[in-house]
Motif scaffolding. Sequence first.
Motif: not given
Length: 176
Positions: A57-61
């Motif tokens: 699970l990751a967050a970014g753009t």
Amino acid sequence: MQEKDTLIRFGISMPQTLMEQFDARIVEQGYDNRSEAIRDLVRKALLEPSLIRGDQLAAGTIVMVYDHHISDLPMVLTELQHDYHREVNSTLHIHLNAKQCLEVIVVRGIVSRLRELQQRIQVQKGVYYAELSVTHVEGGMEDHTHDHPHTHSHHHEHHHGYGHGQGQGHEGEPSL
């Protein structure tokens, strides 16, 4: 870095000219010492999307530049984002010039899904550039566990003002 982590000292050998360039660069960026700069370089290298397991699970753009005059491309891109509505948290749309738009999509989800969305955007005719940048991996280097459960509020903002200049976007929202 977690407070309990032990600092390890190690030596690095590099040509003097490279070290001088590095020192000049880290001074420009405001680092107090080489160690801080090298730690940040290592963190950035470990967040390279191609090195992160697809099931994490990751967050970014996702940052993209595209020609909005290509027939139906803005709608195709919007539909793609709706197909990934669980991963897309917010978007920012900017008109770069009379032909090109820049869009930043804030994403969070399973890395394989984020890569899939980026690739589906990249292959569209009229998309000049689309890149996934991961800024946080849950369970990664510096993530720590919390005693409280995470609630996933999903803020999904769309500003679809595809015209040029100020006006109204989607459903009366001001366009950017």
